[in-house]
Design a protein around this motif. Structure first.
Motif, PDB file in Angstrom:
ATOM      1  N   GLY A  91      39.521  34.903  39.401  1.00  0.00           N
ATOM      2  CA  GLY A  91      40.081  34.150  40.524  1.00  0.00           C
ATOM      3  C   GLY A  91      39.086  33.183  41.112  1.00  0.00           C
ATOM      4  N   VAL A  92      38.948  33.225  42.434  1.00  0.00           N
ATOM      5  CA  VAL A  92      38.044  32.309  43.109  1.00  0.00           C
ATOM      6  C   VAL A  92      36.592  32.692  42.874  1.00  0.00           C
ATOM      7  CG1 VAL A  92      37.915  33.551  45.294  1.00  0.00           C
ATOM      8  CG2 VAL A  92      37.790  31.055  45.293  1.00  0.00           C
ATOM      9  N   ARG A  93      36.330  33.915  42.402  1.00  0.00           N
ATOM     10  CA  ARG A  93      35.002  34.431  42.026  1.00  0.00           C
ATOM     11  C   ARG A  93      34.049  34.553  43.216  1.00  0.00           C
ATOM     12  NH1 ARG A  93      33.339  35.381  37.312  1.00  0.00           N
ATOM     13  NH2 ARG A  93      31.198  34.679  37.685  1.00  0.00           N
ATOM     14  N   LEU A  94      34.594  34.685  44.401  1.00  0.00           N
ATOM     15  CA  LEU A  94      33.798  35.014  45.571  1.00  0.00           C
ATOM     16  C   LEU A  94      33.889  36.518  45.819  1.00  0.00           C
ATOM     17  CD1 LEU A  94      34.838  32.088  47.944  1.00  0.00           C
ATOM     18  CD2 LEU A  94      32.576  32.422  46.939  1.00  0.00           C
ATOM     19  N   PRO A  95      32.925  37.108  46.524  1.00  0.00           N
ATOM     20  CA  PRO A  95      32.955  38.569  46.762  1.00  0.00           C
ATOM     21  C   PRO A  95      33.973  38.953  47.830  1.00  0.00           C
ATOM     22  CG  PRO A  95      31.037  37.612  47.802  1.00  0.00           C
ATOM     23  CD  PRO A  95      31.671  36.501  47.027  1.00  0.00           C
ATOM     24  N   THR A  96      35.214  38.551  47.630  1.00  0.00           N
ATOM     25  CA  THR A  96      36.281  38.897  48.570  1.00  0.00           C
ATOM     26  C   THR A  96      36.955  40.191  48.148  1.00  0.00           C
ATOM     27  OG1 THR A  96      37.840  37.524  47.322  1.00  0.00           O
ATOM     28  CG2 THR A  96      36.707  36.497  49.184  1.00  0.00           C
ATOM     29  N   VAL A  97      37.567  40.861  49.116  1.00  0.00           N
ATOM     30  CA  VAL A  97      38.297  42.110  48.879  1.00  0.00           C
ATOM     31  C   VAL A  97      39.755  41.874  49.237  1.00  0.00           C
ATOM     32  CG1 VAL A  97      38.561  44.525  49.580  1.00  0.00           C
ATOM     33  CG2 VAL A  97      36.284  43.555  49.280  1.00  0.00           C
ATOM     34  N   THR A  98      40.647  42.369  48.425  1.00  0.00           N
ATOM     35  CA  THR A  98      42.079  42.284  48.731  1.00  0.00           C
ATOM     36  C   THR A  98      42.553  43.616  49.295  1.00  0.00           C
ATOM     37  OG1 THR A  98      42.645  42.913  46.463  1.00  0.00           O
ATOM     38  CG2 THR A  98      42.526  40.562  46.952  1.00  0.00           C
ATOM     39  N   ALA A  99      43.430  43.522  50.271  1.00  0.00           N
ATOM     40  CA  ALA A  99      43.966  44.706  50.946  1.00  0.00           C
ATOM     41  C   ALA A  99      45.393  44.399  51.382  1.00  0.00           C
ATOM     42  CB  ALA A  99      43.094  45.074  52.153  1.00  0.00           C
ATOM     43  N   PRO A 100      46.183  45.429  51.706  1.00  0.00           N
ATOM     44  CA  PRO A 100      47.556  45.190  52.178  1.00  0.00           C
ATOM     45  C   PRO A 100      47.597  44.240  53.368  1.00  0.00           C
ATOM     46  CG  PRO A 100      47.270  47.501  51.666  1.00  0.00           C
ATOM     47  CD  PRO A 100      45.915  46.868  51.536  1.00  0.00           C
ATOM     48  N   ALA A 330      27.567  28.843  50.382  1.00  0.00           N
ATOM     49  CA  ALA A 330      28.032  27.841  49.428  1.00  0.00           C
ATOM     50  C   ALA A 330      28.918  26.831  50.124  1.00  0.00           C
ATOM     51  CB  ALA A 330      28.794  28.506  48.276  1.00  0.00           C
ATOM     52  N   GLN A 331      29.164  25.729  49.441  1.00  0.00           N
ATOM     53  CA  GLN A 331      30.077  24.719  49.942  1.00  0.00           C
ATOM     54  C   GLN A 331      31.525  25.173  49.730  1.00  0.00           C
ATOM     55  OE1 GLN A 331      27.294  23.503  51.437  1.00  0.00           O
ATOM     56  NE2 GLN A 331      28.612  21.717  51.563  1.00  0.00           N
ATOM     57  N   PRO A 332      32.507  24.487  50.322  1.00  0.00           N
ATOM     58  CA  PRO A 332      33.907  24.881  50.121  1.00  0.00           C
ATOM     59  C   PRO A 332      34.268  24.934  48.643  1.00  0.00           C
ATOM     60  CG  PRO A 332      33.743  23.276  51.884  1.00  0.00           C
ATOM     61  CD  PRO A 332      32.375  23.371  51.277  1.00  0.00           C
ATOM     62  N   PRO A 333      35.121  25.890  48.248  1.00  0.00           N
ATOM     63  CA  PRO A 333      35.465  26.028  46.831  1.00  0.00           C
ATOM     64  C   PRO A 333      36.209  24.800  46.322  1.00  0.00           C
ATOM     65  CG  PRO A 333      36.885  27.400  48.191  1.00  0.00           C
ATOM     66  CD  PRO A 333      35.830  26.863  49.093  1.00  0.00           C
ATOM     67  N   PRO A 334      35.990  24.414  45.049  1.00  0.00           N
ATOM     68  CA  PRO A 334      36.726  23.285  44.471  1.00  0.00           C
ATOM     69  C   PRO A 334      38.196  23.631  44.266  1.00  0.00           C
ATOM     70  CG  PRO A 334      35.382  24.342  42.799  1.00  0.00           C
ATOM     71  CD  PRO A 334      35.025  24.982  44.106  1.00  0.00           C
ATOM     72  N   GLN A 335      38.994  22.613  43.985  1.00  0.00           N
ATOM     73  CA  GLN A 335      40.428  22.818  43.832  1.00  0.00           C
ATOM     74  C   GLN A 335      40.744  23.780  42.692  1.00  0.00           C
ATOM     75  OE1 GLN A 335      43.059  19.439  43.958  1.00  0.00           O
ATOM     76  NE2 GLN A 335      41.622  18.229  45.168  1.00  0.00           N
ATOM     77  N   ALA A 336      39.972  23.711  41.608  1.00  0.00           N
ATOM     78  CA  ALA A 336      40.232  24.601  40.467  1.00  0.00           C
ATOM     79  C   ALA A 336      40.058  26.060  40.861  1.00  0.00           C
ATOM     80  CB  ALA A 336      39.307  24.246  39.309  1.00  0.00           C
ATOM     81  N   ALA A 337      39.015  26.361  41.640  1.00  0.00           N
ATOM     82  CA  ALA A 337      38.791  27.741  42.077  1.00  0.00           C
ATOM     83  C   ALA A 337      39.880  28.196  43.035  1.00  0.00           C
ATOM     84  CB  ALA A 337      37.416  27.863  42.725  1.00  0.00           C
ATOM     85  N   VAL A 338      40.329  27.294  43.919  1.00  0.00           N
ATOM     86  CA  VAL A 338      41.403  27.638  44.854  1.00  0.00           C
ATOM     87  C   VAL A 338      42.692  27.933  44.086  1.00  0.00           C
ATOM     88  CG1 VAL A 338      42.854  26.751  46.704  1.00  0.00           C
ATOM     89  CG2 VAL A 338      40.394  26.369  46.773  1.00  0.00           C
ATOM     90  N   ARG A 339      42.979  27.135  43.077  1.00  0.00           N
ATOM     91  CA  ARG A 339      44.188  27.366  42.274  1.00  0.00           C
ATOM     92  C   ARG A 339      44.122  28.724  41.582  1.00  0.00           C
ATOM     93  NH1 ARG A 339      45.459  22.073  38.734  1.00  0.00           N
ATOM     94  NH2 ARG A 339      47.129  23.468  38.038  1.00  0.00           N
ATOM     95  N   ARG A 340      42.964  29.041  41.017  1.00  0.00           N
ATOM     96  CA  ARG A 340      42.823  30.352  40.360  1.00  0.00           C
ATOM     97  C   ARG A 340      42.960  31.487  41.365  1.00  0.00           C
ATOM     98  NH1 ARG A 340      38.024  28.151  38.136  1.00  0.00           N
ATOM     99  NH2 ARG A 340      36.872  29.739  39.321  1.00  0.00           N
ATOM    100  N   GLY A 341      42.363  31.313  42.554  1.00  0.00           N
ATOM    101  CA  GLY A 341      42.436  32.370  43.559  1.00  0.00           C
ATOM    102  C   GLY A 341      43.850  32.634  44.025  1.00  0.00           C
ATOM    103  N   LEU A 342      44.612  31.572  44.316  1.00  0.00           N
ATOM    104  CA  LEU A 342      45.994  31.753  44.752  1.00  0.00           C
ATOM    105  C   LEU A 342      46.862  32.299  43.629  1.00  0.00           C
ATOM    106  CD1 LEU A 342      46.495  28.477  46.844  1.00  0.00           C
ATOM    107  CD2 LEU A 342      46.079  30.790  47.689  1.00  0.00           C
ATOM    108  N   THR A 343      46.573  31.895  42.391  1.00  0.00           N
ATOM    109  CA  THR A 343      47.342  32.414  41.250  1.00  0.00           C
ATOM    110  C   THR A 343      47.102  33.901  41.064  1.00  0.00           C
ATOM    111  OG1 THR A 343      47.227  30.247  40.163  1.00  0.00           O
ATOM    112  CG2 THR A 343      47.782  32.143  38.794  1.00  0.00           C
ATOM    113  N   VAL A 344      45.845  34.315  41.159  1.00  0.00           N
ATOM    114  CA  VAL A 344      45.534  35.744  40.997  1.00  0.00           C
ATOM    115  C   VAL A 344      46.166  36.552  42.124  1.00  0.00           C
ATOM    116  CG1 VAL A 344      43.656  37.430  41.078  1.00  0.00           C
ATOM    117  CG2 VAL A 344      43.432  35.392  39.663  1.00  0.00           C
ATOM    118  N   GLU A 345      46.182  36.021  43.344  1.00  0.00           N
ATOM    119  CA  GLU A 345      46.848  36.734  44.440  1.00  0.00           C
ATOM    120  C   GLU A 345      48.345  36.869  44.174  1.00  0.00           C
ATOM    121  OE1 GLU A 345      46.398  35.680  48.417  1.00  0.00           O
ATOM    122  OE2 GLU A 345      44.299  36.278  48.565  1.00  0.00           O
TER     123      GLU A 345
END
Length: 540
Positions: A91-100, A330-345
């Motif tokens: 996904g966005v490859r940041l150390p984020t955690v997903t939760a309900p 880091a700087q704001p994520p690029p559009q490609a990373a944002v697309r991957r992150g929203l897709t994985v969610e």
């Protein structure tokens, strides 16, 4: 040995050179520290996982001792762990955690209350176990259908890049108020329970600030071992790295000492949720079976009811990506990373719909990273593995059930305050010597607080002639994050003097280190990284 310890303790801390970040995204912690930080992450996200039985159990017609409540918690652990792992790798490859998500849970709760009415507890007891199971499984299948619709829609939004295109118009004067309002809104949602145990809340806040900031320069020598250098001693800022664990110990000892002098002193109970009886009636092991309770059901009314929540939550996740990137230095994520992150969610929502559990990016972990300075990706992946492990052993849920909800809520209060500080730190890209930027930030914050309260006022009604559109607009304009971001973007685009869209602006500049964070790894890099994380192949 003493000279080595003294030399390393007096050396310039790494945090001085890299700001507040102690361990970067690509850095690897010693295994013991990784485990402790993963445990800290798990503890901070427990309340989000417990939201499912707290909010949905009454609407699903579950009795207090029904073991299905434990199943809901276990599936939430499983979904959170799997989606967190996918987000960190693909996904966005940041150390984020997903939760309900509380937003989805609230939307589902409103859906169940409008379409179904639960019998009384006496009638449920008289039904027998088979009819009771049919009662709640019918409602859960409807939620599964809603989650499938939400997941497919968010996946399409991610793949198409529609929401990622917002990155072109998003500037610090829009993102910072949205993140600040996200933290403030989360605090307001739990303020009623915090006032019931204000002494505990104040004590936890004092301990977190004490360990994370007052004692951040205190470094203790600890033994370390590696193949190359053998047994050595290094100094680590253990108080700053693990303030949540130290706070747990301090609160427990404080109540024990207070109990020695005041016998009436008791620790606040978990009176918001009762899992003890449900755990006693459940099995020790749980292995999730896809569509165990039947195939999902979906109607047009359900899809339209969930649609605003999907769009709002995906927008909030986008801002959480920005906040996480800022926390990582880091700087704001690029559009490609944002697309991957929203897709994985979105795919995570589809995956969670198999068991009726939807997860999104957790803001609590961003606050935790801001406090500890540990933004290492491998600790997040270890926490995800611990969640998956917890999901298969329902007996471990009894340990989670013993954690007082009041303690977790007070802990979230501190981490949400840290999330607000993350939003404030984004303002470093704003030129406050310019009257324009300061005006945009001030108006965005003011309207983000006032408009949702105004729309929620009983005497206010949105009347467009279409009830569906009225409900749709009502959900959007009761979200402080959406209102703040909306007015921030509009004012930024309309007022003259906008310069943050230039590639030379620090907000847009991507260094090679930033690009490495968001770039997908090759298979060779993935295998080498996995081997280096193993304590058997580590060279440190």
């Amino acid at each position: 040995m003493e000279d080595a310890v003294r030399l390393q303790c007096s050396d310039t801390p790494a945090a001085v050179e890299r700001g507040h970040v102690l361990y970067k995204v690509e850095n690897r912690l010693p295994f013991v520290f990784s485990f402790l930080n993963a445990l800290q992450i798990l503890l901070c996200n427990v309340l989000h996982i417990l939201w499912l039985p707290i909010l949905l159990s009454p609407a699903l017609c579950l009795l207090p001792a029904d073991p299905a409540k434990v199943v809901l918690v276990s599936t939430a652990f499983l979904t959170s762990g799997v989606v967190t792992t996918l987000q960190s790798f693909l996904g966005v490859r940041l150390p984020t955690v997903t939760a309900p998500s509380a937003l989805y849970a609230t939307s589902f709760l409103s859906l169940l209350r409008t379409t179904h009415e639960c019998p009384s507890n006496g009638d449920l007891y008289a039904m027998g176990p088979e009819l009771r199971a049919l009662e709640w499984q019918t409602r859960l299948r409807e939620l599964q259908g809603a989650l499938i619709f939400a997941g497919i829609l968010q996946t399409l939004l991610g793949i198409s890049g529609l929401q990622a295109r917002l990155c072109r118009v998003l500037s610090p004067v829009a993102v910072a108020p949205a993140v600040i309002l996200a933290g403030l809104t989360l605090v307001q949602d739990s303020i009623s329970h915090l006032t019931e145990h204000w002494i505990l809340t104040a004590g936890i806040a004092v301990f977190v600030v004490l360990f994370a900031y007052c004692l951040q320069n205190v470094r203790l020598p600890l033994p370390t071992f590696s193949i190359v250098s053998g047994l050595t001693a290094k100094c680590f800022p253990v108080f700053q790295m693990f303030p949540v664990l130290w706070t747990c110990v301090a609160v427990y000892l404080t109540y024990k000492v207070a109990g020695m002098f005041h016998t009436s002193t008791e620790y606040p109970d978990t009176n918001m949720i009762s899992l003890k009886e449900a755990v006693d009636n459940s099995k020790w092991f749980f292995f999730a079976i896809p569509f165990e309770w039947g195939l999902p059901t979906l109607s047009v009314a359900t899809a339209l009811h969930v649609l605003p929540a999907v769009l709002l939550q995906s927008l909030i996740s986008l801002f959480m990506f920005y906040a996480a990137a800022n926390t990582c230095g880091a700087q704001p994520p690029p559009q490609a990373a944002v697309r991957r992150g929203l897709t994985v969610e979105g795919l995570g929502l589809v995956f969670g719909s198999v068991w009726g559990s939807g997860v999104t990016t957790s803001p609590v972990n961003i606050g935790l990273m801001s406090v500890t300075g540990i933004v290492s990706r491998n600790t997040t992946q270890l926490a995800a593995l611990m969640m998956i492990f917890f999901s298969h052993f329902t007996c471990l849920t009894s340990i989670v059930a013993k954690i007082p909800i009041s303690f977790l809520t007070a802990l979230h209060f501190c981490l949400h305050a840290a999330l607000v500080s993350v939003g404030i730190s984004i303002l470093k890209y704003v030129n406050f010597s310019s009257h324009r930027d300061g005006t945009i930030v001030g108006f965005s914050l003011f309207l983000g607080v006032i408009v949702p309260k105004w729309v929620s006022y009983p005497d206010f009604h949105i009347d467009t002639g279409l009830q569906l559109l009225d409900d749709f607009l009502g959900q959007f304009f009761t979200s402080s994050v959406f209102v703040g971001a909306l007015f921030g973007c509009l004012l930024d685009l309309l007022l003259p003097g906008r310069i943050s869209n230039r590639k030379t602006h620090p907000w847009k500049y991507q260094s090679e280190e930033d690009k490495k964070i968001f770039r997908l790894p090759t298979w060779e890099e993935f295998i080498c990284s996995a081997l280096e994380r193993s304590p058997f192949f580590s060279t440190e």
